[in-house]
Design a protein around this motif. Structure first.
Motif, mmCIF file in Angstrom:
data_model
loop_
_atom_site.group_PDB
_atom_site.id
_atom_site.type_symbol
_atom_site.label_atom_id
_atom_site.label_comp_id
_atom_site.label_asym_id
_atom_site.label_seq_id
_atom_site.Cartn_x
_atom_site.Cartn_y
_atom_site.Cartn_z
ATOM 1 N N GLU A 193 -11.020 -5.573 -7.415
ATOM 2 C CA GLU A 193 -10.020 -6.400 -7.372
ATOM 3 C C GLU A 193 -10.276 -7.702 -7.091
ATOM 4 O O GLU A 193 -9.593 -8.766 -7.535
ATOM 5 C CB GLU A 193 -8.846 -5.880 -6.173
ATOM 6 N N THR B 209 1.229 2.623 -5.873
ATOM 7 C CA THR B 209 0.179 1.653 -6.122
ATOM 8 C C THR B 209 -0.966 2.272 -6.143
ATOM 9 O O THR B 209 -2.201 1.385 -6.482
ATOM 10 C CB THR B 209 0.322 0.414 -5.694
ATOM 11 N N ILE C 202 -13.954 -0.843 -4.564
ATOM 12 C CA ILE C 202 -12.484 -1.328 -5.124
ATOM 13 C C ILE C 202 -12.147 -2.560 -4.572
ATOM 14 O O ILE C 202 -11.739 -3.420 -5.577
ATOM 15 C CB ILE C 202 -11.489 -0.242 -4.917
ATOM 16 N N ARG C 203 -12.445 -2.952 -3.410
ATOM 17 C CA ARG C 203 -11.841 -4.381 -3.126
ATOM 18 C C ARG C 203 -12.766 -5.336 -3.917
ATOM 19 O O ARG C 203 -12.119 -6.216 -4.217
ATOM 20 C CB ARG C 203 -12.343 -4.226 -1.497
ATOM 21 N N VAL D 7 -3.978 4.526 -7.316
ATOM 22 C CA VAL D 7 -4.770 5.262 -8.607
ATOM 23 C C VAL D 7 -5.334 6.544 -8.240
ATOM 24 O O VAL D 7 -6.179 6.307 -7.257
ATOM 25 C CB VAL D 7 -5.543 4.366 -9.352
ATOM 26 N N THR E 86 -7.481 2.712 3.937
ATOM 27 C CA THR E 86 -6.495 1.978 4.721
ATOM 28 C C THR E 86 -5.197 2.176 3.616
ATOM 29 O O THR E 86 -3.978 2.536 4.209
ATOM 30 C CB THR E 86 -6.765 0.691 4.772
ATOM 31 N N HIS E 87 -5.248 1.898 2.210
ATOM 32 C CA HIS E 87 -4.382 1.892 1.378
ATOM 33 C C HIS E 87 -3.538 3.306 1.532
ATOM 34 O O HIS E 87 -2.331 3.495 1.433
ATOM 35 C CB HIS E 87 -4.817 1.946 0.117
ATOM 36 N N ASN F 142 -11.176 10.464 -5.407
ATOM 37 C CA ASN F 142 -10.043 10.479 -4.418
ATOM 38 C C ASN F 142 -8.803 11.509 -4.478
ATOM 39 O O ASN F 142 -7.949 11.564 -3.727
ATOM 40 C CB ASN F 142 -9.349 9.087 -4.065
ATOM 41 N N TYR G 195 0.905 -1.047 -0.019
ATOM 42 C CA TYR G 195 0.022 -0.181 -0.062
ATOM 43 C C TYR G 195 0.961 1.131 0.050
ATOM 44 O O TYR G 195 1.090 1.825 1.049
ATOM 45 C CB TYR G 195 -1.127 0.098 1.119
ATOM 46 N N ILE H 158 -7.698 1.507 -12.168
ATOM 47 C CA ILE H 158 -7.263 0.676 -11.199
ATOM 48 C C ILE H 158 -7.170 -0.821 -11.391
ATOM 49 O O ILE H 158 -6.205 -1.473 -11.305
ATOM 50 C CB ILE H 158 -8.428 0.795 -9.993
ATOM 51 N N GLY I 7 -16.636 5.232 2.121
ATOM 52 C CA GLY I 7 -17.361 3.947 2.322
ATOM 53 C C GLY I 7 -16.559 2.651 2.491
ATOM 54 O O GLY I 7 -14.985 2.766 2.364
ATOM 55 N N VAL I 8 -16.856 1.289 2.527
ATOM 56 C CA VAL I 8 -16.022 0.336 2.858
ATOM 57 C C VAL I 8 -15.241 0.073 1.363
ATOM 58 O O VAL I 8 -15.957 -0.087 0.311
ATOM 59 C CB VAL I 8 -16.639 -1.112 2.834
ATOM 60 N N GLY I 9 -14.027 -0.303 1.498
ATOM 61 C CA GLY I 9 -13.177 -0.651 0.076
ATOM 62 C C GLY I 9 -12.854 0.367 -0.625
ATOM 63 O O GLY I 9 -12.757 0.056 -2.026
ATOM 64 N N LEU I 10 -12.839 1.527 -0.184
ATOM 65 C CA LEU I 10 -12.550 2.621 -1.365
ATOM 66 C C LEU I 10 -11.244 3.186 -1.335
ATOM 67 O O LEU I 10 -10.862 4.147 -1.873
ATOM 68 C CB LEU I 10 -13.556 3.947 -1.045
ATOM 69 N N GLY I 11 -10.232 2.617 -0.193
ATOM 70 C CA GLY I 11 -8.828 3.097 -0.441
ATOM 71 C C GLY I 11 -8.521 3.899 0.712
ATOM 72 O O GLY I 11 -7.271 4.614 0.782
#
Ligand code: ADP
Ligand code: MG
Length: 442
Positions: A310, A110, A306-307, A112, A149-150, A117, A106, A278, A143-147
């Motif tokens: 992927e 990497t 995004i999660r 995008v 944490t990354h 964002n 992360y 992505i 929201g969840v899985g949108l980046g």
């Protein structure tokens, strides 16, 4: 080699001078703007080589790489000292990355950047460039899985790469809570002192998914003091959440106002172009190429997360490998039929639970379904059993089947273990609560 041959051809060197002077040279290493070239022995006449060939080699390197490097010729003993100088730096960077709890993948490289964002990304870069100075805290929500944490990890990597000595710490608010529970449970002052030392003697604190401390009074209280201490000492704080502070209904007022002191940036769902970018980035990173039509199919049909985007690509790759079939849109339709469904509302399925539990514990979904008996796997597996039983209507037999053809009594047994554990342990209760919210965000 290519460099040396380029020099040979361009300068029309004879075979003899080429093999005497150039052929024995090798590129030792590249550091920032300098290419180090190893001259294998003192007898070779380093001065002569450097006088005569520095410029031609420089030009050849620039031609081949498109970059202007300085070059330096070194002898084997210098090479050793360069290696020695590089090594501790490299390993201490790795150590710092590990100590900070970072995922090496992360990084900003990497990540995008798209319309969804770009503000959060710019804010993150600004904070990474001058931690503690500009925007404190940085509050990222979405929201969840949108980046989120990354992006947080990217900031931490950036800071550590510039200075591996910086004390950076990434934690989830769940881990923070569990450590606090342990320290309190220990009931002695040393445990509490240790906890406070850990969280206050740092330069950059990243705390992920802060929404999970809502309603936990003692955690909010402790975090309030941690926040004040760090902020007062101009230490950078970076927070993520699923909502902006003003919508975090039961958050203590004094914490909410502090969260609003710095900069608030949101990440929303990616648009089509960003989804395509992505997917292409992931292709590039994982080193395979997929037909454009297939990428378009996925980007068109998976919109919100995004999660999942992927995940769809991973699933398709796995499907094609297992079935030994070529990747095309038809195969994608077949492989992704569970993910791409006409109704947008997400159903809670055992598979979803398994995926989320696996991600939470940093293991693979296959491990949960498989037969490994080590405790790092067994506990998450039992937790998955418990959650599947508790949160879905799926018959135990079907859950058992999905979990590696286990008998329904095994599922009951696993789930019961967790039920007992929840009664005994605050940490387990907290973990289950966090997982339930991840599986079914309000
Ligand atoms: P969140 O913390 O918001 O739930 P994550 O940061 O865990 O989301 O992101 C989910 C997945 O999507 C991760 O694998 C992450 O690398 C990937 N991802 C999210 N945003 C981007 C992006 N802009 N570029 C590349 N990958 C991304
Ligand atoms: Mg996250």
């Amino acid at each position: 080699d290519e460099i040396l041959y380029t020099v040979k051809i361009e300068h029309e060197l004879s075979e003899v001078s080429f093999s005497t002077w150039l052929k024995p040279l090798t590129v030792h290493s590249i550091q920032e703007n300098t290419v180090y070239i190893l001259v294998p022995s003192q007898q070779m006449g380093l001065n002569y080589i450097s006088k005569k060939y520095t410029l031609p080699i420089k030009v050849a390197i620039a031609e081949i790489t498109g970059r202007n490097y300085d070059i330096e010729f070194i002898l084997p003993d210098q090479a050793q000292s360069i290696e020695a100088a590089q090594k501790p730096a490299a390993s201490s960077l790795n150590e710092s990355i590990e100590r900070a709890n970072l995922n090496p993948k992360y990084t900003f490289d990497t990540f995008v950047v798209g319309g969804n964002n770009n503000f959060a990304h710019a804010a993150s870069l600004a904070v990474a460039e001058s931690p503690g100075e500009m925007y404190n805290p940085l509050f990222i929500y979405g929201g969840v899985g949108l980046g989120k944490t990354h992006l947080m990890h990217s900031i931490a990597h950036f800071i550590l790469e510039r200075n591996p000595e910086t004390r950076v710490l990434y934690v989830t608010s769940e881990a923070f809570t569990n450590e606090l529970i342990e320290a309190i449970r220990n009931g002695n002052n040393t445990a509490m002192t240790k906890f406070r030392e850990k969280y206050r003697n740092i330069d950059v604190l990243l705390i992920d998914d802060i929404q999970f401390i809502i309603g936990k009074e003692s955690t909010q209280e402790e975090f309030f003091h941690t926040f004040n201490d760090l902020h007062g000492n101009k230490k950078q704080i970076i927070i993520s959440s699923d909502k902006p502070p003003k919508e975090m209904a039961t958050l203590e007022g004094r914490l909410r106002s502090r969260f609003e002191w710095g900069l608030i940036a949101d990440i929303s769902s990616p648009d089509y172009e960003t989804r395509m970018a992505i997917l292409r980035k992931k292709e590039e990173l994982d080193g395979y190429t997929i037909d454009d039509e297939v990428i378009k199919y996925i980007a068109t049909n998976i919109k919100s997360n995004i999660r999942e985007l992927e995940g769809a690509l991973n699933k398709l790759m796995a499907f094609s490998n297992l079935e030994k079939r070529e990747i095309n849109v038809a195969l994608a339709e077949e492989a992704l039929k569970d993910i791409i469904s006409p109704d947008e509302k997400k159903e809670i399925t055992p598979q979803l639970i398994i995926d989320i539990v696996a991600e939470h514990f940093h293991i693979k979904p296959e491990d949960i379904k498989g037969n490994k008996r080590n405790s790092e796997i067994v506990l998450p597996r039992q937790i998955a059993m418990y959650l599947c039983r508790d949160m879905t209507e799926t018959p135990l037999k079907a859950i058992g089947n999905l979990m590696g053809k286990r008998d329904h009594t095994t599922i009951i047994h696993g789930a019961e273990k967790i039920t007992k554990e929840i009664e005994k342990s605050d940490t387990m209760r907290n973990t289950i609560e966090v997982l339930k919210k991840k599986i079914s965000p309000s």
